[in-house]
Design a protein around this motif. Structure first.
Motif, PDB file in Angstrom:
ATOM      1  N   THR A  32       2.914 -17.444  29.532  1.00  0.00           N
ATOM      2  CA  THR A  32       1.895 -18.126  28.736  1.00  0.00           C
ATOM      3  C   THR A  32       0.520 -17.648  29.163  1.00  0.00           C
ATOM      4  OG1 THR A  32       3.305 -20.099  28.681  1.00  0.00           O
ATOM      5  CG2 THR A  32       1.029 -20.365  27.966  1.00  0.00           C
ATOM      6  N   PHE A  34      -3.778 -18.248  28.272  1.00  0.00           N
ATOM      7  CA  PHE A  34      -4.738 -19.180  27.703  1.00  0.00           C
ATOM      8  C   PHE A  34      -6.092 -18.480  27.553  1.00  0.00           C
ATOM      9  CE2 PHE A  34      -2.028 -22.856  28.577  1.00  0.00           C
ATOM     10  CZ  PHE A  34      -1.251 -22.394  29.628  1.00  0.00           C
ATOM     11  N   ALA A 103       4.534 -23.706  39.907  1.00  0.00           N
ATOM     12  CA  ALA A 103       4.688 -24.339  38.600  1.00  0.00           C
ATOM     13  C   ALA A 103       3.382 -24.899  38.091  1.00  0.00           C
ATOM     14  CB  ALA A 103       5.722 -25.461  38.712  1.00  0.00           C
ATOM     15  N   ASP A 104       3.131 -24.688  36.806  1.00  0.00           N
ATOM     16  CA  ASP A 104       1.968 -25.232  36.123  1.00  0.00           C
ATOM     17  C   ASP A 104       0.649 -24.841  36.760  1.00  0.00           C
ATOM     18  OD1 ASP A 104       4.130 -27.854  35.608  1.00  0.00           O
ATOM     19  OD2 ASP A 104       3.232 -26.741  33.947  1.00  0.00           O
ATOM     20  N   THR A 105       0.589 -23.675  37.329  1.00  0.00           N
ATOM     21  CA  THR A 105      -0.666 -23.152  37.861  1.00  0.00           C
ATOM     22  C   THR A 105      -1.130 -22.029  36.960  1.00  0.00           C
ATOM     23  OG1 THR A 105      -0.112 -23.696  40.143  1.00  0.00           O
ATOM     24  CG2 THR A 105      -1.770 -21.986  39.808  1.00  0.00           C
ATOM     25  N   GLN A 106      -2.405 -22.057  36.611  1.00  0.00           N
ATOM     26  CA  GLN A 106      -2.984 -20.988  35.808  1.00  0.00           C
ATOM     27  C   GLN A 106      -3.827 -20.107  36.707  1.00  0.00           C
ATOM     28  OE1 GLN A 106      -4.974 -22.339  32.232  1.00  0.00           O
ATOM     29  NE2 GLN A 106      -3.472 -23.967  31.911  1.00  0.00           N
ATOM     30  N   PHE A 108      -6.764 -17.305  36.786  1.00  0.00           N
ATOM     31  CA  PHE A 108      -7.862 -16.967  35.892  1.00  0.00           C
ATOM     32  C   PHE A 108      -8.354 -15.538  36.063  1.00  0.00           C
ATOM     33  CE2 PHE A 108      -9.075 -20.843  33.675  1.00  0.00           C
ATOM     34  CZ  PHE A 108      -8.301 -21.767  34.334  1.00  0.00           C
TER      35      PHE A 108
ATOM     36  N   TYR B  31      -0.635 -34.037  35.290  1.00  0.00           N
ATOM     37  CA  TYR B  31       0.358 -33.369  36.110  1.00  0.00           C
ATOM     38  C   TYR B  31      -0.241 -32.979  37.453  1.00  0.00           C
ATOM     39  CZ  TYR B  31       4.447 -30.544  37.108  1.00  0.00           C
ATOM     40  OH  TYR B  31       5.588 -30.042  37.672  1.00  0.00           O
ATOM     41  N   ASN B  32      -1.465 -32.481  37.409  1.00  0.00           N
ATOM     42  CA  ASN B  32      -2.187 -32.180  38.649  1.00  0.00           C
ATOM     43  C   ASN B  32      -3.678 -32.128  38.376  1.00  0.00           C
ATOM     44  OD1 ASN B  32      -2.915 -29.492  37.777  1.00  0.00           O
ATOM     45  ND2 ASN B  32      -0.876 -28.784  38.374  1.00  0.00           N
ATOM     46  N   GLN B  34      -7.234 -29.943  39.737  1.00  0.00           N
ATOM     47  CA  GLN B  34      -7.629 -28.752  40.463  1.00  0.00           C
ATOM     48  C   GLN B  34      -9.148 -28.694  40.568  1.00  0.00           C
ATOM     49  OE1 GLN B  34      -5.467 -25.514  38.797  1.00  0.00           O
ATOM     50  NE2 GLN B  34      -5.888 -24.108  40.470  1.00  0.00           N
ATOM     51  N   PHE B  36     -12.289 -25.997  41.201  1.00  0.00           N
ATOM     52  CA  PHE B  36     -12.624 -24.589  41.132  1.00  0.00           C
ATOM     53  C   PHE B  36     -14.073 -24.388  41.562  1.00  0.00           C
ATOM     54  CE2 PHE B  36      -9.027 -22.952  38.682  1.00  0.00           C
ATOM     55  CZ  PHE B  36      -8.564 -24.072  38.016  1.00  0.00           C
ATOM     56  N   LEU B  44     -13.469 -17.967  37.669  1.00  0.00           N
ATOM     57  CA  LEU B  44     -13.163 -19.145  38.484  1.00  0.00           C
ATOM     58  C   LEU B  44     -12.378 -18.771  39.732  1.00  0.00           C
ATOM     59  CD1 LEU B  44     -12.002 -21.643  35.723  1.00  0.00           C
ATOM     60  CD2 LEU B  44     -14.299 -21.226  36.578  1.00  0.00           C
ATOM     61  N   LEU B  49      -5.626 -27.602  44.764  1.00  0.00           N
ATOM     62  CA  LEU B  49      -4.826 -28.178  43.697  1.00  0.00           C
ATOM     63  C   LEU B  49      -4.077 -29.369  44.273  1.00  0.00           C
ATOM     64  CD1 LEU B  49      -2.644 -26.374  41.073  1.00  0.00           C
ATOM     65  CD2 LEU B  49      -1.701 -28.240  42.386  1.00  0.00           C
ATOM     66  N   GLN B  51      -1.247 -32.182  43.361  1.00  0.00           N
ATOM     67  CA  GLN B  51      -0.223 -32.652  42.424  1.00  0.00           C
ATOM     68  C   GLN B  51      -0.415 -34.152  42.212  1.00  0.00           C
ATOM     69  OE1 GLN B  51       1.544 -30.618  40.816  1.00  0.00           O
ATOM     70  NE2 GLN B  51       1.577 -28.774  42.067  1.00  0.00           N
ATOM     71  N   LEU B  93      -4.592 -31.142  34.526  1.00  0.00           N
ATOM     72  CA  LEU B  93      -3.538 -30.566  33.698  1.00  0.00           C
ATOM     73  C   LEU B  93      -2.826 -31.716  33.002  1.00  0.00           C
ATOM     74  CD1 LEU B  93      -2.128 -27.872  32.978  1.00  0.00           C
ATOM     75  CD2 LEU B  93      -0.442 -28.426  34.736  1.00  0.00           C
ATOM     76  N   GLN B  98       0.638 -28.578  29.225  1.00  0.00           N
ATOM     77  CA  GLN B  98       0.199 -27.403  29.973  1.00  0.00           C
ATOM     78  C   GLN B  98      -1.256 -27.059  29.688  1.00  0.00           C
ATOM     79  OE1 GLN B  98       2.666 -23.925  29.370  1.00  0.00           O
ATOM     80  NE2 GLN B  98       2.467 -23.256  31.482  1.00  0.00           N
ATOM     81  N   LEU B 100      -5.298 -27.449  30.454  1.00  0.00           N
ATOM     82  CA  LEU B 100      -6.291 -27.820  31.449  1.00  0.00           C
ATOM     83  C   LEU B 100      -7.528 -28.342  30.731  1.00  0.00           C
ATOM     84  CD1 LEU B 100      -6.342 -25.008  34.176  1.00  0.00           C
ATOM     85  CD2 LEU B 100      -5.931 -27.443  34.549  1.00  0.00           C
TER      86      LEU B 100
END
Lengths: 117, 112
Positions: A32, A34, A103-106, A108, B31-32, B34, B36, B44, B49, B51, B93, B98, B100
């Protein structure tokens, strides 16, 4: 690890032309990707989400015919700004996610500065 | 609709001070969260992060806490340095989507 690159880092174009921005995951496969837009002194706004091999999902208010997104491979997504106008001038940032990473980390990219004259 | 707010919008402090940046969110179904860092004209850098099941995370001089029930997070920076000057963004998140959602950021200046 988890490096995402963008090309170009900056671009200046004339009004009415189209500009393509590439986003690549260099050391992992991105299921995925973004695309975000950031206007000066504002936060990042999600434009669209793309999954490899399928059509992108655009956020409300984002014109899909103007911002064409292609995610043809697991390491490359492109954003094409068609018929760009000065109001499209912005900082465009992509991110990539992978089920093989946290998991579920983007992760950049460094961003692309677009200036439309 | 999830909204993320950061206070203050800008902060200027002398070097060596400890400081706290605040982030609040309207929907606790996250979900979490974060934090930056963004330097001018740059992308960024992920700092911490947390959870949704966690209360805090620490990395060096940085400590981030999360209180999901009240919709708040704080980023604590100890012994600030001029190199800490940047804009700090928090993002949540959204569960199941999914996506942000970012706050507006706090522009931090550490004066030598």
């Amino acid at each position: 690890g988890a490096v995402v690159s963008q090309h170009p880092s900056w671009v200046i174009c004339k009004s009415g032309t189209s500009v393509k921005i590439e986003c690549r995951s260099l050391d992992f496969q991105a299921t995925t990707m973004f695309w975000y837009r950031q206007f000066p002194k504002q936060s990042l706004m999600l434009m669209a989400t793309s999954n490899e091999g399928s059509k992108a999902t655009y956020e409300q208010g984002v014109e899909k015919d103007k911002f064409l997104i292609n995610h043809a491979s697991l390491t490359l997504s492109t954003l094409t700004v068609t018929s760009a106008h000065p109001e499209d001038s912005s900082f465009y940032i992509c991110s990539a996610g992978s089920i093989d990473r946290v998991a579920d980390t983007q992760y950049f990219g460094p961003g692309t500065r677009l200036t439309v004259l | 609709k999830q909204e993320v707010t950061q206070i203050p919008a800008a902060l200027s402090v002398p070097e060596g001070e400890n400081l706290v940046l605040n982030c609040s969110f309207t929907d606790s179904a996250i979900y979490n969260l974060q934090w930056f860092r963004q330097d001018p004209g740059k992308g960024l850098t992920s700092l911490l992060l947390i959870q949704s099941s966690q209360r805090e995370q620490t990395s060096g001089r940085l400590n981030a806490s999360l209180d999901k029930s009240s919709g708040r997070s704080t980023l604590y920076i100890a012994a600030s340095q001029p190199g800490d000057s940047a804009t700090y963004l928090c993002a949540v998140l959204i569960q199941g989507a999914q996506k942000l959602v970012f706050g507006q950021g706090t522009r931090l200046t550490i004066n030598p």
